[in-house]
Design an enzyme around this catalytic site. Structure first.
Site, PDB file in Angstrom:
ATOM      1  N   GLY A  10      12.836 -92.553 -11.214  1.00 38.82           N
ATOM      2  CA  GLY A  10      11.688 -93.426 -11.121  1.00 38.82           C
ATOM      3  C   GLY A  10      11.175 -93.908 -12.470  1.00 38.82           C
ATOM      4  O   GLY A  10      11.518 -93.373 -13.529  1.00 38.82           O
ATOM      5  N   GLN A  11      10.323 -94.933 -12.424  1.00 34.73           N
ATOM      6  CA  GLN A  11       9.767 -95.508 -13.649  1.00 34.73           C
ATOM      7  C   GLN A  11       8.904 -94.502 -14.411  1.00 34.73           C
ATOM      8  O   GLN A  11       8.964 -94.427 -15.640  1.00 34.73           O
ATOM      9  CB  GLN A  11       8.926 -96.741 -13.313  1.00 34.73           C
ATOM     10  N   ASP A  37      15.393 -82.455  -3.182  1.00 35.33           N
ATOM     11  CA  ASP A  37      15.401 -83.567  -2.238  1.00 35.33           C
ATOM     12  C   ASP A  37      14.199 -83.409  -1.312  1.00 35.33           C
ATOM     13  O   ASP A  37      14.150 -82.477  -0.517  1.00 35.33           O
ATOM     14  CB  ASP A  37      16.703 -83.569  -1.447  1.00 35.33           C
ATOM     15  N   LEU A  38      13.219 -84.305  -1.432  1.00 32.21           N
ATOM     16  CA  LEU A  38      12.002 -84.152  -0.641  1.00 32.21           C
ATOM     17  C   LEU A  38      12.253 -84.280   0.852  1.00 32.21           C
ATOM     18  O   LEU A  38      11.445 -83.805   1.651  1.00 32.21           O
ATOM     19  CB  LEU A  38      10.949 -85.180  -1.077  1.00 32.21           C
ATOM     20  N   TYR A 126       3.886 -97.197   4.689  1.00 33.13           N
ATOM     21  CA  TYR A 126       3.949 -96.660   3.331  1.00 33.13           C
ATOM     22  C   TYR A 126       2.601 -96.101   2.896  1.00 33.13           C
ATOM     23  O   TYR A 126       2.497 -94.953   2.444  1.00 33.13           O
ATOM     24  CB  TYR A 126       4.417 -97.736   2.349  1.00 33.13           C
ATOM     25  N   LYS A 130       1.581 -92.140   2.158  1.00 36.23           N
ATOM     26  CA  LYS A 130       1.062 -91.684   0.869  1.00 36.23           C
ATOM     27  C   LYS A 130      -0.308 -91.027   1.028  1.00 36.23           C
ATOM     28  O   LYS A 130      -0.609 -90.041   0.339  1.00 36.23           O
ATOM     29  CB  LYS A 130       0.991 -92.856  -0.112  1.00 36.23           C
TER      30      LYS A 130
END
Length: 302
Positions: A10-11, A37-38, A126, A130
């Site tokens: 990821g960024q 690995d989630l 999404y 979250k």
């Protein structure tokens, strides 16, 4: 101080690795699939325990906003169940967790910048996943910082800045949404803020500022304004440029609805941690410069 970061590709993970290399006394370790690995909760504790963290940074996530509408089970498995397992593992190891969340927990109808106490109302899978992750993290580990951010870009991975530069190399005009507002946020700045906060957590066992915070760039714009700044900056450095044409969200349909207002107030984070993000224009200019002139130039085509 050793920070163990979930989400190797990821960024934010890439930005933390870079920032950690420039600071004495800080080691950043990133973990990703298949070791951690989630979507496979049984991998989480052993991977984190083997990495021996002082602080865990929970940055891994399912971020395909539109695809999440078709894959809700996977989105919730990663963003809710998986995030909770990361926080639980950190608690078992006796260390704090810094968890990254998103502006998508809000519906975007507020007039003005959202604060941490505003009611959440995700518009899609999404955002809902979250938000569920935030709740799972808070329940699993009382020593948590949950950082909501927005409009993230960097020299790494796929993001809006790189997309605009790539499109400008092939087009004279780019149509960009002008009725969604937010705070463009450099992952380089997020990394700096996380390291700043981590030092506070590591250095003060009595830190009482755990909770939910907003972390975003200073200043606001819409997507078309962001695009114009990117391309104007590119032109100054001899890079690709194009005209930007304003369009409405209705003229750029997507499977998942986006918040019209993603503006986040960062006053609470500043008060608790003493850190303020640079103006978004300054940070965006630095990233564009790097992409055009630095080692990451070839990444434009990635």
């Amino acid at each position: 101080m050793r920070l163990v970061v979930t989400g190797r590709d990821g960024q934010v993970a890439a930005s933390l690795l870079e920032a950690g290399q420039r600071r004495d006394g800080i080691e950043v370790v990133t973990l990703g699939r298949p070791v951690l690995d989630l979507a496979r909760p049984d991998t989480v504790f052993d991977a984190l325990a083997a990495a021996r963290p002082d602080i865990v940074v929970s940055a891994a996530a399912y971020t395909a906003v539109d695809q999440a509408e078709d894959e809700p089970d996977l989105a919730f498995a990663v963003n809710a169940v998986g995030a909770g397992k990361v926080a639980e593992a950190a608690a078992r190891l006796g260390v704090p967790v810094i968890h990254l969340s998103t502006d998508y927990v809000f519906d975007g109808t507020k007039d003005g910048a959202c604060v941490e106490t505003d009611a959440t109302a995700p518009l899609g899978v999404y955002g809902a996943s979250k938000l569920a992750g935030e709740l799972a993290v808070a329940a699993a580990n009382p020593r948590h910082l949950i950082l909501r951010t927005a409009w993230v870009y960097s020299p790494f991975g796929k993001n809006f800045v790189k997309t605009m530069l790539r499109l400008a190399a092939d087009r004279d005009e780019i149509a960009v949404v002008a009725d969604q507002w937010g705070n463009p946020t450099s992952a380089l700045d997020i990394a700096d803020a996380i390291l700043h906060a981590a030092a506070l957590l590591r250095g003060d066992e009595a830190f009482d500022g755990y909770g939910v915070y907003h972390l975003a760039g200073t200043g606001e714009t819409n997507w078309s304004g962001f695009a114009r700044h990117i391309l104007d900056t590119s032109a100054r450095y001899g890079g690709p440029t194009a005209r930007v044409r304003d369009i409405a969200t209705a003229n750029y349909p997507t499977k998942a609805r986006r918040p019209a207002n993603s503006r986040l107030s960062t006053a609470k984070f500043t008060a608790a941690c003493g850190w303020v993000a640079p103006d978004w224009r300054q940070s965006a200019q630095a990233v564009v410069y790097r992409l055009l002139t630095g080692e990451t130039r070839q990444a434009l085509s990635a």
